[in-house]
Design a protein around this motif. Structure first.
Motif, PDB file in Angstrom:
ATOM      1  N   PHE A   1       0.812  -1.226   0.000  1.00  0.00           N
ATOM      2  CA  PHE A   1       0.000   0.000   0.000  1.00  0.00           C
ATOM      3  C   PHE A   1       0.845   1.276   0.000  1.00  0.00           C
ATOM      4  CE2 PHE A   1      -2.694  -3.274   1.994  1.00  0.00           C
ATOM      5  CZ  PHE A   1      -3.760  -3.248   1.100  1.00  0.00           C
ATOM      6  N   ASP A   2       2.150   1.137  -0.079  1.00  0.00           N
ATOM      7  CA  ASP A   2       3.011   2.315   0.039  1.00  0.00           C
ATOM      8  C   ASP A   2       2.786   3.335  -1.074  1.00  0.00           C
ATOM      9  OD1 ASP A   2       4.117   1.323   2.342  1.00  0.00           O
ATOM     10  OD2 ASP A   2       6.045   0.745   1.444  1.00  0.00           O
ATOM     11  N   ASP A   3       2.403   2.888  -2.257  1.00  0.00           N
ATOM     12  CA  ASP A   3       2.279   3.812  -3.389  1.00  0.00           C
ATOM     13  C   ASP A   3       0.969   4.588  -3.420  1.00  0.00           C
ATOM     14  OD1 ASP A   3       4.774   3.086  -4.303  1.00  0.00           O
ATOM     15  OD2 ASP A   3       3.998   1.569  -5.695  1.00  0.00           O
ATOM     16  N   ASP A   4      -0.063   4.069  -2.740  1.00  0.00           N
ATOM     17  CA  ASP A   4      -1.376   4.735  -2.882  1.00  0.00           C
ATOM     18  C   ASP A   4      -2.220   4.682  -1.608  1.00  0.00           C
ATOM     19  OD1 ASP A   4      -1.940   2.033  -2.853  1.00  0.00           O
ATOM     20  OD2 ASP A   4      -3.383   2.108  -4.508  1.00  0.00           O
ATOM     21  N   ARG A   5      -1.549   4.637  -0.469  1.00  0.00           N
ATOM     22  CA  ARG A   5      -2.274   4.495   0.800  1.00  0.00           C
ATOM     23  C   ARG A   5      -3.255   5.652   1.032  1.00  0.00           C
ATOM     24  NH1 ARG A   5       1.891   3.484   3.516  1.00  0.00           N
ATOM     25  NH2 ARG A   5       1.771   1.211   3.575  1.00  0.00           N
ATOM     26  N   ALA A   6      -2.830   6.873   0.798  1.00  0.00           N
ATOM     27  CA  ALA A   6      -3.703   8.037   1.009  1.00  0.00           C
ATOM     28  C   ALA A   6      -4.923   7.968   0.098  1.00  0.00           C
ATOM     29  CB  ALA A   6      -2.929   9.338   0.767  1.00  0.00           C
ATOM     30  N   GLU A   7      -4.703   7.567  -1.157  1.00  0.00           N
ATOM     31  CA  GLU A   7      -5.814   7.465  -2.105  1.00  0.00           C
ATOM     32  C   GLU A   7      -6.795   6.369  -1.676  1.00  0.00           C
ATOM     33  OE1 GLU A   7      -2.638   7.615  -2.857  1.00  0.00           O
ATOM     34  OE2 GLU A   7      -2.368   9.267  -4.280  1.00  0.00           O
ATOM     35  N   LEU A   8      -6.242   5.281  -1.123  1.00  0.00           N
ATOM     36  CA  LEU A   8      -7.103   4.192  -0.664  1.00  0.00           C
ATOM     37  C   LEU A   8      -7.981   4.650   0.493  1.00  0.00           C
ATOM     38  CD1 LEU A   8      -8.068   1.263  -0.602  1.00  0.00           C
ATOM     39  CD2 LEU A   8      -6.073   0.716   0.823  1.00  0.00           C
ATOM     40  N   PHE A   9      -7.422   5.356   1.455  1.00  0.00           N
ATOM     41  CA  PHE A   9      -8.226   5.850   2.572  1.00  0.00           C
ATOM     42  C   PHE A   9      -9.304   6.815   2.088  1.00  0.00           C
ATOM     43  CE2 PHE A   9      -5.068   4.065   5.467  1.00  0.00           C
ATOM     44  CZ  PHE A   9      -5.848   3.700   6.549  1.00  0.00           C
ATOM     45  N   LYS A  10      -8.983   7.598   1.098  1.00  0.00           N
ATOM     46  CA  LYS A  10      -9.975   8.515   0.526  1.00  0.00           C
ATOM     47  C   LYS A  10     -11.113   7.729  -0.131  1.00  0.00           C
ATOM     48  CE  LYS A  10     -10.384  12.512  -2.557  1.00  0.00           C
ATOM     49  NZ  LYS A  10      -9.668  13.418  -3.490  1.00  0.00           N
ATOM     50  N   ALA A  11     -10.758   6.686  -0.878  1.00  0.00           N
ATOM     51  CA  ALA A  11     -11.771   5.848  -1.524  1.00  0.00           C
ATOM     52  C   ALA A  11     -12.612   5.112  -0.479  1.00  0.00           C
ATOM     53  CB  ALA A  11     -11.098   4.853  -2.460  1.00  0.00           C
ATOM     54  N   MET A  12     -11.969   4.670   0.603  1.00  0.00           N
ATOM     55  CA  MET A  12     -12.707   4.006   1.680  1.00  0.00           C
ATOM     56  C   MET A  12     -13.740   4.943   2.283  1.00  0.00           C
ATOM     57  SD  MET A  12      -9.438   2.087   3.453  1.00  0.00           S
ATOM     58  CE  MET A  12     -10.195   1.921   5.081  1.00  0.00           C
ATOM     59  N   ARG A  13     -13.332   6.166   2.582  1.00  0.00           N
ATOM     60  CA  ARG A  13     -14.267   7.127   3.175  1.00  0.00           C
ATOM     61  C   ARG A  13     -15.449   7.395   2.246  1.00  0.00           C
ATOM     62  NH1 ARG A  13      -9.376   9.363   5.129  1.00  0.00           N
ATOM     63  NH2 ARG A  13      -9.219  10.752   3.318  1.00  0.00           N
ATOM     64  N   ALA A  14     -15.179   7.447   0.956  1.00  0.00           N
ATOM     65  CA  ALA A  14     -16.246   7.703  -0.018  1.00  0.00           C
ATOM     66  C   ALA A  14     -17.276   6.569  -0.032  1.00  0.00           C
ATOM     67  CB  ALA A  14     -15.645   7.879  -1.410  1.00  0.00           C
ATOM     68  N   MET A  15     -16.843   5.359   0.380  1.00  0.00           N
ATOM     69  CA  MET A  15     -17.747   4.207   0.419  1.00  0.00           C
ATOM     70  C   MET A  15     -18.356   3.995   1.798  1.00  0.00           C
ATOM     71  SD  MET A  15     -15.688   1.404  -1.925  1.00  0.00           S
ATOM     72  CE  MET A  15     -17.047   0.245  -1.937  1.00  0.00           C
ATOM     73  N   GLY A  16     -18.070   4.886   2.736  1.00  0.00           N
ATOM     74  CA  GLY A  16     -18.603   4.745   4.080  1.00  0.00           C
ATOM     75  C   GLY A  16     -17.779   3.854   4.988  1.00  0.00           C
ATOM     76  N   ILE A  17     -16.554   3.521   4.556  1.00  0.00           N
ATOM     77  CA  ILE A  17     -15.664   2.696   5.377  1.00  0.00           C
ATOM     78  C   ILE A  17     -14.853   3.637   6.257  1.00  0.00           C
ATOM     79  CG2 ILE A  17     -13.813   0.978   5.368  1.00  0.00           C
ATOM     80  CD1 ILE A  17     -14.825   0.257   2.470  1.00  0.00           C
ATOM     81  N   ASN A  18     -15.230   3.713   7.521  1.00  0.00           N
ATOM     82  CA  ASN A  18     -14.661   4.704   8.433  1.00  0.00           C
ATOM     83  C   ASN A  18     -13.174   4.525   8.676  1.00  0.00           C
ATOM     84  OD1 ASN A  18     -17.440   5.042   8.717  1.00  0.00           O
ATOM     85  ND2 ASN A  18     -17.266   5.646  10.864  1.00  0.00           N
ATOM     86  N   THR A  19     -12.792   3.273   8.918  1.00  0.00           N
ATOM     87  CA  THR A  19     -11.411   3.011   9.298  1.00  0.00           C
ATOM     88  C   THR A  19     -11.125   1.527   9.168  1.00  0.00           C
ATOM     89  OG1 THR A  19      -9.741   3.450  11.015  1.00  0.00           O
ATOM     90  CG2 THR A  19     -11.884   2.649  11.772  1.00  0.00           C
ATOM     91  N   ALA A  20      -9.891   1.149   9.502  1.00  0.00           N
ATOM     92  CA  ALA A  20      -9.496  -0.260   9.505  1.00  0.00           C
ATOM     93  C   ALA A  20      -8.636  -0.517  10.725  1.00  0.00           C
ATOM     94  CB  ALA A  20      -8.720  -0.606   8.237  1.00  0.00           C
ATOM     95  N   LEU A  21      -8.853  -1.640  11.369  1.00  0.00           N
ATOM     96  CA  LEU A  21      -8.014  -2.049  12.488  1.00  0.00           C
ATOM     97  C   LEU A  21      -6.771  -2.726  11.907  1.00  0.00           C
ATOM     98  CD1 LEU A  21      -9.284  -3.878  15.688  1.00  0.00           C
ATOM     99  CD2 LEU A  21      -7.011  -4.233  14.759  1.00  0.00           C
ATOM    100  N   ILE A  22      -5.593  -2.251  12.321  1.00  0.00           N
ATOM    101  CA  ILE A  22      -4.333  -2.779  11.795  1.00  0.00           C
ATOM    102  C   ILE A  22      -3.716  -3.714  12.845  1.00  0.00           C
ATOM    103  CG2 ILE A  22      -2.082  -2.228  10.826  1.00  0.00           C
ATOM    104  CD1 ILE A  22      -3.105   0.577  10.209  1.00  0.00           C
TER     105      ILE A  22
END
Length: 263
Positions: free
Chosen positions: A22-43
């Motif tokens: 996820f190093d190349d697009d982590r910020a974009e992934l979190f943005k896409a998650m928020r757009a789908m209603g995915i608040n967060t992820a437990l790591i």
């Protein structure tokens, strides 16, 4: 009225978003998650060598996290690694985002020396008990051994059997002990008949949803890398199997994960 008003809240209860995939697009992934209603992820944590980056990513994106030693990742110097775990956990025991011990467990296919696996897991279960934290458990071909251990340790907060793929009978054993079943992308495979039958017949109260990103994607996934963006599809499949609405399933999954990990 826009659809976003009705967008359910979703949490990925298990995603290794700190991994280099996820190093190349982590910020974009979190943005896409928020757009789908995915608040967060437990790591979840997997080993001392991974924790520094894991904690950095968790802080950067305000994610809940767990600390643990995975059965694939311990070394010959496992005693020192367990000491590192004790130290790391004690340093962070009061942090609100630190919510569980794990990922830990037993694996007869890919794990290290079996006797060491048992020692490493027992240490982590005892640690979880002393801190009154839930555990995130990895188990492959070792359900009977894990169930025996969990019966002996008796964790008040229970935890989750991550990436569950067992039978209804095994599922019921875990549920009786107070554990939830982590349901991921495998439920989307057409040939996952045993898992589908299990999910059909288990109470929604005993399930939480996860992806194990970047691994454990469904077979039909076009991208080799799995991501939390498949969570709505997992919700839809559970809803179909249980003959309930996706909104109801989504709400229950959110309640289950927030209660389990005190989010």
């Amino acid at each position: 009225m826009s659809k976003s008003v009705h967008c359910p809240k979703i949490i990925d209860s298990h995603a290794h978003i700190d991994f280099p995939e996820f190093d190349d697009d982590r910020a974009e992934l979190f943005k896409a998650m928020r757009a789908m209603g995915i608040n967060t992820a437990l790591i979840p944590g997997v080993s001392p060598s991974h924790w520094e980056n894991q904690l950095h990513i968790a802080a950067q994106y305000s994610c809940p996290y767990a600390l643990g030693i995975h059965p694939w990742f311990f070394s010959d110097n496992y005693s020192a690694e367990l000491s590192e775990l004790d130290k790391a956990v004690n340093q962070r025991s009061q942090e609100p985002k630190f919510v569980a011990i794990g990922e830990c467990g037993l694996d007869k296919l890919r794990g290290g020396d079996w006797e060491i696996q048992l020692k490493v897991l027992e240490h982590q279960l005892t640690l979880a008990k002393s801190l009154n934290l839930p555990v995130i458990l990895h188990v492959v071909k070792a359900h009977s051994e894990l169930i025996a251990l969990l019966k002996a340790v008796k964790l008040a907060r229970g935890g989750v059997i991550h990436g569950f793929y067992g039978s209804l009978e095994v599922a019921q054993e875990y549920v009786k002990l107070g554990y939830k079943l982590g349901i991921g992308g495998l439920i989307l495979n057409k040939d996952a008949k045993k898992l589908k039958a299990c999910v059909t017949n288990i109470s929604l109260n005993s399930l939480i949803i996860e992806t194990d990103s970047p691994a454990m994607g469904p077979k039909h996934l076009a991208e080799k890398r799995n991501t939390p963006l498949i969570l709505p599809s997992i919700i839809e499949e559970i809803a179909k199997l249980q003959k309930k609405s996706s909104v109801l399933v989504s709400e229950r999954m959110f309640e289950n994960v927030t209660q389990l990990f005190d989010l």
